[in-house]
Design a protein around this motif. Structure first.
Motif, PDB file in Angstrom:
ATOM      1  N   HIS A  45      30.038  41.837  37.380  1.00 45.25           N
ATOM      2  CA  HIS A  45      30.112  42.431  36.109  1.00 45.25           C
ATOM      3  C   HIS A  45      30.892  43.764  36.299  1.00 45.25           C
ATOM      4  O   HIS A  45      31.543  44.233  35.369  1.00 45.25           O
ATOM      5  CB  HIS A  45      28.665  42.817  35.658  1.00 45.25           C
ATOM      6  CG  HIS A  45      28.476  43.505  34.593  1.00 45.25           C
ATOM      7  ND1 HIS A  45      27.527  44.403  34.281  1.00 45.25           N
ATOM      8  CD2 HIS A  45      28.957  43.349  33.238  1.00 45.25           C
ATOM      9  CE1 HIS A  45      27.605  44.987  33.021  1.00 45.25           C
ATOM     10  NE2 HIS A  45      28.406  44.191  32.352  1.00 45.25           N
ATOM     11  N   ALA A  46      30.670  44.630  37.332  1.00 46.54           N
ATOM     12  CA  ALA A  46      31.478  45.827  37.481  1.00 46.54           C
ATOM     13  C   ALA A  46      33.036  45.477  37.563  1.00 46.54           C
ATOM     14  O   ALA A  46      33.781  46.312  36.945  1.00 46.54           O
ATOM     15  CB  ALA A  46      30.985  46.576  38.940  1.00 46.54           C
ATOM     16  N   GLN A  47      33.514  44.572  38.317  1.00 49.59           N
ATOM     17  CA  GLN A  47      34.875  44.082  38.108  1.00 49.59           C
ATOM     18  C   GLN A  47      35.374  43.768  36.795  1.00 49.59           C
ATOM     19  O   GLN A  47      36.480  44.132  36.089  1.00 49.59           O
ATOM     20  CB  GLN A  47      35.183  42.817  39.093  1.00 49.59           C
ATOM     21  CG  GLN A  47      34.812  43.283  40.610  1.00 49.59           C
ATOM     22  CD  GLN A  47      34.966  42.141  41.386  1.00 49.59           C
ATOM     23  OE1 GLN A  47      34.192  40.967  41.024  1.00 49.59           O
ATOM     24  NE2 GLN A  47      35.414  42.110  42.656  1.00 49.59           N
ATOM     25  N   ASP A  48      34.485  43.091  35.873  1.00 48.53           N
ATOM     26  CA  ASP A  48      34.950  42.748  34.562  1.00 48.53           C
ATOM     27  C   ASP A  48      34.900  43.983  33.747  1.00 48.53           C
ATOM     28  O   ASP A  48      36.099  44.210  32.778  1.00 48.53           O
ATOM     29  CB  ASP A  48      33.846  41.727  33.785  1.00 48.53           C
ATOM     30  CG  ASP A  48      33.681  40.296  34.416  1.00 48.53           C
ATOM     31  OD1 ASP A  48      34.871  39.926  34.882  1.00 48.53           O
ATOM     32  OD2 ASP A  48      32.801  39.603  34.188  1.00 48.53           O
ATOM     33  N   ILE A  49      34.078  44.927  33.758  1.00 48.48           N
ATOM     34  CA  ILE A  49      34.323  46.317  33.109  1.00 48.48           C
ATOM     35  C   ILE A  49      35.452  46.906  33.404  1.00 48.48           C
ATOM     36  O   ILE A  49      36.044  47.142  32.626  1.00 48.48           O
ATOM     37  CB  ILE A  49      33.029  47.043  33.279  1.00 48.48           C
ATOM     38  CG1 ILE A  49      31.633  46.464  33.003  1.00 48.48           C
ATOM     39  CG2 ILE A  49      33.060  48.469  32.737  1.00 48.48           C
ATOM     40  CD1 ILE A  49      30.362  47.307  33.498  1.00 48.48           C
ATOM     41  N   ALA A  50      35.613  46.751  34.669  1.00 49.82           N
ATOM     42  CA  ALA A  50      36.842  47.628  35.316  1.00 49.82           C
ATOM     43  C   ALA A  50      38.108  47.055  34.570  1.00 49.82           C
ATOM     44  O   ALA A  50      39.022  47.756  34.135  1.00 49.82           O
ATOM     45  CB  ALA A  50      36.978  47.727  36.738  1.00 49.82           C
ATOM     46  N   LEU A  61      36.937  54.859  37.016  1.00 55.26           N
ATOM     47  CA  LEU A  61      36.208  55.640  38.080  1.00 55.26           C
ATOM     48  C   LEU A  61      35.462  54.640  38.780  1.00 55.26           C
ATOM     49  O   LEU A  61      34.135  54.161  38.016  1.00 55.26           O
ATOM     50  CB  LEU A  61      35.663  56.784  37.712  1.00 55.26           C
ATOM     51  CG  LEU A  61      36.545  57.866  36.718  1.00 55.26           C
ATOM     52  CD1 LEU A  61      35.732  58.938  36.604  1.00 55.26           C
ATOM     53  CD2 LEU A  61      37.597  58.232  37.943  1.00 55.26           C
ATOM     54  N   ALA A  62      35.104  54.256  39.921  1.00 57.96           N
ATOM     55  CA  ALA A  62      34.239  53.500  40.703  1.00 57.96           C
ATOM     56  C   ALA A  62      33.440  54.448  41.360  1.00 57.96           C
ATOM     57  O   ALA A  62      33.600  55.285  42.214  1.00 57.96           O
ATOM     58  CB  ALA A  62      34.742  52.708  41.747  1.00 57.96           C
ATOM     59  N   VAL A  63      31.992  54.205  40.694  1.00 56.69           N
ATOM     60  CA  VAL A  63      31.130  55.404  41.074  1.00 56.69           C
ATOM     61  C   VAL A  63      29.700  54.531  42.078  1.00 56.69           C
ATOM     62  O   VAL A  63      29.177  53.655  41.517  1.00 56.69           O
ATOM     63  CB  VAL A  63      30.184  55.943  40.025  1.00 56.69           C
ATOM     64  CG1 VAL A  63      29.009  56.963  40.562  1.00 56.69           C
ATOM     65  CG2 VAL A  63      31.300  56.322  39.011  1.00 56.69           C
ATOM     66  N   GLY A  64      29.984  55.052  43.227  1.00 52.46           N
ATOM     67  CA  GLY A  64      28.898  54.145  44.220  1.00 52.46           C
ATOM     68  C   GLY A  64      29.536  54.271  45.803  1.00 52.46           C
ATOM     69  O   GLY A  64      30.124  55.159  46.095  1.00 52.46           O
ATOM     70  N   GLY A  71      35.215  46.264  45.493  1.00 57.87           N
ATOM     71  CA  GLY A  71      35.107  45.389  44.523  1.00 57.87           C
ATOM     72  C   GLY A  71      36.078  45.612  43.280  1.00 57.87           C
ATOM     73  O   GLY A  71      36.658  44.898  42.832  1.00 57.87           O
ATOM     74  N   ILE A  72      35.934  46.815  42.954  1.00 59.15           N
ATOM     75  CA  ILE A  72      36.652  47.263  41.861  1.00 59.15           C
ATOM     76  C   ILE A  72      38.184  47.394  42.308  1.00 59.15           C
ATOM     77  O   ILE A  72      39.125  47.013  41.339  1.00 59.15           O
ATOM     78  CB  ILE A  72      36.210  48.482  41.149  1.00 59.15           C
ATOM     79  CG1 ILE A  72      34.791  48.132  40.351  1.00 59.15           C
ATOM     80  CG2 ILE A  72      37.347  49.153  40.196  1.00 59.15           C
ATOM     81  CD1 ILE A  72      34.077  49.376  39.635  1.00 59.15           C
ATOM     82  N   GLY A  73      38.415  48.066  43.204  1.00 60.57           N
ATOM     83  CA  GLY A  73      39.715  48.168  43.935  1.00 60.57           C
ATOM     84  C   GLY A  73      40.385  46.721  43.965  1.00 60.57           C
ATOM     85  O   GLY A  73      41.517  46.594  43.623  1.00 60.57           O
ATOM     86  N   GLY A  74      39.671  45.862  44.551  1.00 56.38           N
ATOM     87  CA  GLY A  74      40.296  44.471  44.574  1.00 56.38           C
ATOM     88  C   GLY A  74      40.626  43.775  43.258  1.00 56.38           C
ATOM     89  O   GLY A  74      41.832  43.256  43.099  1.00 56.38           O
TER      90      GLY A  74
END
Length: 293
Positions: A45-50, A61-64, A71-74
């Motif tokens: 879900h985080a990746q989809d939002i990003a 911004l990846a918060v965590g 995961g978001i960077g990838g």
């Protein structure tokens, strides 16, 4: 002025993460930036939002911790979307590699004014797990078991959870026979682990690959071979400073692509999230992600 979308892992960092983001949000908005906040209920879900935010031309911004950062960077690797990190997790190892400050005011200054700089990402592929892209490292062996234990730890946080997980993993680990092929050259290795590192750090501040650089187009391949258990515990302590690389039991190679195989189903991990077994192919994607640091 910059437009940000913060993607928050609500389970990382607990109230600390929320407090950091609140202070940061106030500072960004006071400076005239636009900030929207999205809470994810899973890494996918985080990746989809990003991805959606990136398609709208926003800085993500990846918060965590390292899981959501990797995961978001990838997910954003190769898209041209700019990524910033708000370290608020247990490990924060990629943020540490970028020398990002914990202080919200200093971090806000970077997010508002730094020019994006390209960093390398890491692609890992296996028959079972298919293809994943992460930021920090891929590790096959006892450290993957340790990370699994750390993720399951309910009462410990940060470095303590990784240390306890490491102790538990080492006591049950038996050496595996690896075949590691780096840029076409085959190496045999019997031991504890093989780590393909883009970042110098893993496991909450352990300096596994002291000379690794996030923008050199290469992976540092750290292999720790079989040794008496007491020596391995000494090695674990030396990971705090990177002194382990001078021991004869540790070998460091460099390359752009490696294949890791083993004589049994050895577990591997990537940025704290992937949980799979060898064999796997790991390759660097040079300068594939613009980041603020």
């Amino acid at each position: 002025m910059r437009q940000f979308t913060a993607v928050v892992n609500p389970t990382a960092g607990g109230s600390t993460g929320a407090a950091t983001l609140l202070q940061l949000a106030r500072l960004l908005r006071e400076a005239g930036a636009e900030l929207e906040t999205e809470y994810s209920h899973s890494l996918a879900h985080a990746q989809d939002i990003a991805r959606r935010a990136g398609e709208r031309g926003r800085i993500v911004l990846a918060v965590g911790g390292d899981g959501i950062a990797g995961g978001i960077g990838g997910a954003l690797s190769g898209t041209g979307t700019v990524l910033g990190l708000v370290p608020a997790g247990r490990g924060n190892d990629f943020a540490r590699a970028l020398k990002l400050p914990a202080d919200p005011a200093a971090l806000a200054g970077i997010l508002l004014h730094a020019e994006p700089r390209p960093v390398d990402t890491v692609e890992v592929e296996s028959a079972v797990h298919h293809r994943t892209v992460v930021l920090g490292s891929v590790y096959a062996g006892v450290d993957a078991v340790a990370n699994r234990h750390a993720n399951q730890a309910r009462l410990l946080r940060g470095a303590a959870s990784y240390y306890a997980g490491g102790l538990r993993a080492v006591t049950t680990w038996r050496a595996a026979d690896y075949r590691v092929t780096v840029d076409g050259e085959e190496h045999t290795h019997r031991g504890y682990t093989v780590v393909a590192a883009n970042s110098p750090y893993y496991g909450s501040g352990r300096l596994i690959a002291p000379d690794a650089r996030v923008d050199d187009g290469l992976l540092d391949v750290v292999m720790i071979r079989e040794a008496p258990r007491r020596l391995f515990f000494a090695l674990m302590n030396e990971l705090k400073t990177g002194a382990h690389v001078h021991r004869p039991e540790v070998r460091v190679l460099r390359g752009k692509e490696l294949r890791i195989e083993a004589d049994r189903p050895v577990p591997y991990g990537a940025d704290g999230e992937v949980d799979a077994t060898l064999p796997a192919t790991v390759r660097v994607r040079p300068g594939d992600l613009p980041m603020l640091y």
